[in-house]
Design a protein around this motif. Structure first.
Motif, PDB file in Angstrom:
ATOM      1  N   HIS A 141     -14.462   1.090  -1.326  1.00 39.96           N
ATOM      2  CA  HIS A 141     -13.744   2.358  -1.464  1.00 39.96           C
ATOM      3  C   HIS A 141     -12.243   2.181  -1.198  1.00 39.96           C
ATOM      4  O   HIS A 141     -11.829   1.247  -0.502  1.00 39.96           O
ATOM      5  N   GLY A 142     -11.453   3.082  -1.739  1.00 38.54           N
ATOM      6  CA  GLY A 142     -10.018   3.053  -1.563  1.00 38.54           C
ATOM      7  C   GLY A 142      -9.624   3.095  -0.103  1.00 38.54           C
ATOM      8  O   GLY A 142     -10.143   3.907   0.673  1.00 38.54           O
ATOM      9  N   GLY A 143      -8.713   2.228   0.297  1.00 39.03           N
ATOM     10  CA  GLY A 143      -8.266   2.143   1.677  1.00 39.03           C
ATOM     11  C   GLY A 143      -9.118   1.233   2.544  1.00 39.03           C
ATOM     12  O   GLY A 143      -8.761   0.963   3.696  1.00 39.03           O
ATOM     13  N   GLY A 144     -10.223   0.714   2.004  1.00 38.28           N
ATOM     14  CA  GLY A 144     -11.094  -0.159   2.772  1.00 38.28           C
ATOM     15  C   GLY A 144     -10.559  -1.571   2.924  1.00 38.28           C
ATOM     16  O   GLY A 144     -11.039  -2.330   3.767  1.00 38.28           O
ATOM     17  N   LEU A 145      -9.589  -1.935   2.112  1.00 39.46           N
ATOM     18  CA  LEU A 145      -8.989  -3.265   2.152  1.00 39.46           C
ATOM     19  C   LEU A 145      -7.473  -3.126   2.278  1.00 39.46           C
ATOM     20  O   LEU A 145      -6.892  -2.140   1.827  1.00 39.46           O
ATOM     21  N   GLY A 146      -6.852  -4.136   2.854  1.00 43.72           N
ATOM     22  CA  GLY A 146      -5.391  -4.121   2.925  1.00 43.72           C
ATOM     23  C   GLY A 146      -4.888  -4.417   4.319  1.00 43.72           C
ATOM     24  O   GLY A 146      -5.639  -4.787   5.221  1.00 43.72           O
ATOM     25  N   ILE A 179     -16.530  -7.596   2.387  1.00 42.46           N
ATOM     26  CA  ILE A 179     -16.842  -7.244   0.994  1.00 42.46           C
ATOM     27  C   ILE A 179     -18.292  -7.579   0.666  1.00 42.46           C
ATOM     28  O   ILE A 179     -19.000  -6.789   0.024  1.00 42.46           O
ATOM     29  N   ALA A 180     -18.731  -8.759   1.113  1.00 43.25           N
ATOM     30  CA  ALA A 180     -20.118  -9.160   0.843  1.00 43.25           C
ATOM     31  C   ALA A 180     -21.107  -8.196   1.478  1.00 43.25           C
ATOM     32  O   ALA A 180     -22.121  -7.821   0.868  1.00 43.25           O
ATOM     33  N   ARG A 181     -20.860  -7.783   2.703  1.00 42.50           N
ATOM     34  CA  ARG A 181     -21.744  -6.829   3.361  1.00 42.50           C
ATOM     35  C   ARG A 181     -21.729  -5.480   2.654  1.00 42.50           C
ATOM     36  O   ARG A 181     -22.775  -4.851   2.465  1.00 42.50           O
ATOM     37  N   TYR A 182     -20.569  -5.035   2.279  1.00 40.82           N
ATOM     38  CA  TYR A 182     -20.448  -3.750   1.593  1.00 40.82           C
ATOM     39  C   TYR A 182     -21.175  -3.784   0.253  1.00 40.82           C
ATOM     40  O   TYR A 182     -21.927  -2.865  -0.085  1.00 40.82           O
ATOM     41  N   ALA A 183     -20.964  -4.858  -0.504  1.00 42.99           N
ATOM     42  CA  ALA A 183     -21.516  -4.936  -1.858  1.00 42.99           C
ATOM     43  C   ALA A 183     -23.025  -5.109  -1.861  1.00 42.99           C
ATOM     44  O   ALA A 183     -23.709  -4.623  -2.763  1.00 42.99           O
ATOM     45  N   THR A 184     -23.570  -5.808  -0.851  1.00 47.36           N
ATOM     46  CA  THR A 184     -25.012  -6.084  -0.832  1.00 47.36           C
ATOM     47  C   THR A 184     -25.798  -5.091   0.004  1.00 47.36           C
ATOM     48  O   THR A 184     -27.024  -4.976  -0.149  1.00 47.36           O
ATOM     49  N   GLY A 185     -25.133  -4.394   0.916  1.00 43.50           N
ATOM     50  CA  GLY A 185     -25.847  -3.527   1.829  1.00 43.50           C
ATOM     51  C   GLY A 185     -26.636  -4.289   2.879  1.00 43.50           C
ATOM     52  O   GLY A 185     -27.493  -3.721   3.556  1.00 43.50           O
ATOM     53  N   SER A 215      -8.372  -9.888  -6.992  1.00 41.91           N
ATOM     54  CA  SER A 215      -7.826 -10.538  -5.802  1.00 41.91           C
ATOM     55  C   SER A 215      -7.022  -9.537  -4.985  1.00 41.91           C
ATOM     56  O   SER A 215      -6.482  -8.562  -5.523  1.00 41.91           O
ATOM     57  N   PHE A 216      -6.949  -9.766  -3.689  1.00 45.34           N
ATOM     58  CA  PHE A 216      -5.979  -9.054  -2.859  1.00 45.34           C
ATOM     59  C   PHE A 216      -5.469 -10.010  -1.797  1.00 45.34           C
ATOM     60  O   PHE A 216      -6.080 -11.061  -1.523  1.00 45.34           O
ATOM     61  N   LEU A 217      -4.337  -9.647  -1.176  1.00 46.65           N
ATOM     62  CA  LEU A 217      -3.598 -10.577  -0.326  1.00 46.65           C
ATOM     63  C   LEU A 217      -3.593 -10.117   1.124  1.00 46.65           C
ATOM     64  O   LEU A 217      -3.540  -8.915   1.416  1.00 46.65           O
ATOM     65  N   VAL A 218      -3.658 -11.108   2.012  1.00 49.75           N
ATOM     66  CA  VAL A 218      -3.671 -10.874   3.454  1.00 49.75           C
ATOM     67  C   VAL A 218      -2.675 -11.833   4.100  1.00 49.75           C
ATOM     68  O   VAL A 218      -1.837 -12.424   3.412  1.00 49.75           O
ATOM     69  N   ASN A 219      -2.786 -12.015   5.424  1.00 46.68           N
ATOM     70  CA  ASN A 219      -1.772 -12.792   6.140  1.00 46.68           C
ATOM     71  C   ASN A 219      -2.189 -14.200   6.517  1.00 46.68           C
ATOM     72  O   ASN A 219      -1.337 -15.030   6.801  1.00 46.68           O
ATOM     73  N   MET A 268       0.812  -1.216   0.000  1.00 44.34           N
ATOM     74  CA  MET A 268       0.000   0.000   0.000  1.00 44.34           C
ATOM     75  C   MET A 268       0.850   1.273   0.000  1.00 44.34           C
ATOM     76  O   MET A 268       0.332   2.375  -0.169  1.00 44.34           O
ATOM     77  N   VAL A 269       2.156   1.126   0.172  1.00 45.44           N
ATOM     78  CA  VAL A 269       3.061   2.274   0.142  1.00 45.44           C
ATOM     79  C   VAL A 269       3.839   2.304  -1.162  1.00 45.44           C
ATOM     80  O   VAL A 269       3.794   3.282  -1.913  1.00 45.44           O
ATOM     81  N   ALA A 270       4.568   1.223  -1.424  1.00 45.96           N
ATOM     82  CA  ALA A 270       5.382   1.135  -2.643  1.00 45.96           C
ATOM     83  C   ALA A 270       5.223  -0.275  -3.198  1.00 45.96           C
ATOM     84  O   ALA A 270       5.870  -1.205  -2.726  1.00 45.96           O
TER      85      ALA A 270
END
Length: 450
Positions: free
Chosen positions: A318-323, A144-150, A128-132, A102-104
């Motif tokens: 939205h930007g910054g919501g994941l990561g 994501i499911a909650r955000y996308a469906t409301g 796709s995005f990556l986590v730990n 998210m920085v470089a």
């Protein structure tokens, strides 16, 4: 000795070797140190302290070489210290170990995501995005499911395990040891019955359609489909006892979700990356989830998880919501790319099927001799036996513990599972040599004979 899979010389001798009692004196000494440094809440299946591992063996500080039927709970499918993984990680660690994507950002993160978009079920456009970790992957999938469906409600299943964070602990069905005393839990989580064929009241043949109808009926009556953001399900329930949902159950749940705008989240943390004889367990019945959570076997032992989903869903956040600071660490990304190369080059999907075809007939023959083995189930290299007190099907955790103890003492590392603590599960590395797989089965058979 040359590896049957890679064709390269094996770094470790692929043999079982028991030179002390297990655990041996050096392991016991380390265990004493551990007691003073590590809280007892962090358990261990077998307190032998490892100095080396590879292929199908784990070597401890006392010089014992154990046959590995655990793979670090399905993590080291390509083996410990796979040469491809080692080479790529070594090259990366000399360049840089971290910048935070998210920085470089860096290419390997993008390459892993491209690969996941390609190999996960479905030919639709994905992101796709990556986590730990697996828990982090599942938690983000629900976000994501909650955000996308409301919507807010999330459906999980009895016997399911999804992690130890607050939300994933809530999704997890088993109280002890995962939930006991850690409440209150996250709201708006509802639990439904899975398709547990061995214990289905009207018999295994009726289980798939009846279990699906029951779950759908309960969702409809108790929650209301238009309130449900996601259904979260393991295609084969791992910690719950390798419950392979009866045929027809997953497709019926997927169809219900699609008809009602509910996101189907497949938790493939334990089942993914060739473990079940398909690249993902959902492939077995052609189920295409909206979102898939992955970890464990993805990076050969380095901490990495991932979320892959439909592009229209993933792009809504939205930007910054994941990561996360460490998500997609460059060392883990290189390891993941090496794992995917190894799966393809070594034919590990087919190898997993071969492991299942080797193990299941031996286990079923064992079950015919011993009525305490109530069920043999699983797919590929994800196989289990459920131990009971004969025809009553009453769970038999005491016998399970004794069988596992005898296997460990003889130099075979196996794991338990199951809501009732009565399942012995087998997760050998996909690269395990044939002679070790056969020898390990012989040790298990001897444990029952004894």
């Amino acid at each position: 000795m040359t590896s049957q899979i890679t064709g390269r010389p094996e770094r470790l001798r692929q043999e079982r070797r028991v030179v002390t009692e297990i655990p041996g004196p050096k392991s016991r000494e380390l265990q004493e140190r551990r007691v003073g440094a590590v809280p007892p809440g962090v358990g261990s299946v077998l307190p032998v302290y490892v100095t080396d591992a590879g292929g199908g063996v784990v070597v401890d500080v006392d010089g014992n070489s154990l046959i590995d039927f655990g793979s670090g709970i399905a993590v080291t499918g390509v083996g410990n210290a796979s040469p491809r993984v080692v080479e790529r990680v070594k090259e990366q660690v000399e360049r840089f170990t971290h910048t935070c994507f998210m920085v470089a950002p860096y290419e390997s993160y993008v390459a892993v995501c491209e690969a996941l978009n390609r190999i996960t079920p479905g030919d639709h456009e994905k992101r796709s995005f990556l986590v730990n970790s697996g828990a982090e992957a599942v938690e983000n999938a629900v976000k994501i499911a909650r955000y996308a469906t409301g919507r807010q409600a999330v459906v999980a299943f009895d016997h399911g395990f999804h992690g130890r964070t607050l939300l994933t602990m809530t999704l997890t069905a088993k109280s002890m040891p995962y939930k006991h005393g850690f409440g209150p839990y996250a709201p708006e989580v509802y639990r439904m019955p899975p398709a547990y064929a061995y214990r289905w009241p009207t018999g295994p043949g009726n289980c798939g359609p009846e279990a699906a109808a029951q779950a759908i009926d309960q969702i409809t009556k108790q929650i209301g489909p238009l309130n449900v953001a996601a259904v979260v399900i393991e295609p084969i329930q791992g910690e719950g006892g390798f419950i392979d949902h009866a045929p027809g159950f997953l497709p019926a749940i997927a169809e219900f979700c699609q008809a009602n705008g509910i996101m189907l989240i497949a938790d493939e943390v334990q089942t993914g990356f060739a473990r079940t004889g398909d690249m993902f367990a959902c492939d077995h019945e052609g189920v295409v989830p909206d979102i898939i959570a992955m970890a464990k076997g993805i990076a050969g032992g380095l901490p990495l998880g991932a979320v892959t989903g439909r592009a229209d869903l993933m792009d809504k956040v939205h930007g910054g919501g994941l990561g996360g600071t460490y998500g997609g660490n460059p060392l883990a990304c290189e390891a993941a790319l090496a794992v995917l190369e190894e799966i393809e080059a070594g034919g590990l999907v087919e190898r997993a099927r071969w492991i299942g075809e080797t193990m299941v007939p031996r286990l079923r023959a064992l079950a015919e001799k011993h009525d305490v083995i109530g069920d043999v189930r699983g797919r590929g290299a994800m196989i289990a036996i459920e131990l009971v007190r004969g025809a009553s099907k009453e769970p038999n955790p005491e016998l399970t513990a004794e069988i596992v103890r005898r296997c460990h003492a003889a130099g075979l590392l196996v794991l338990t599972a199951g809501t009732y603590g009565n399942v012995v599960r087998f997760l050998p590395p996909l690269v395990i040599p044939e002679h070790l797989l056969v020898e390990g089965l012989g040790i298990l058979e001897s444990a029952f004979e004894d």
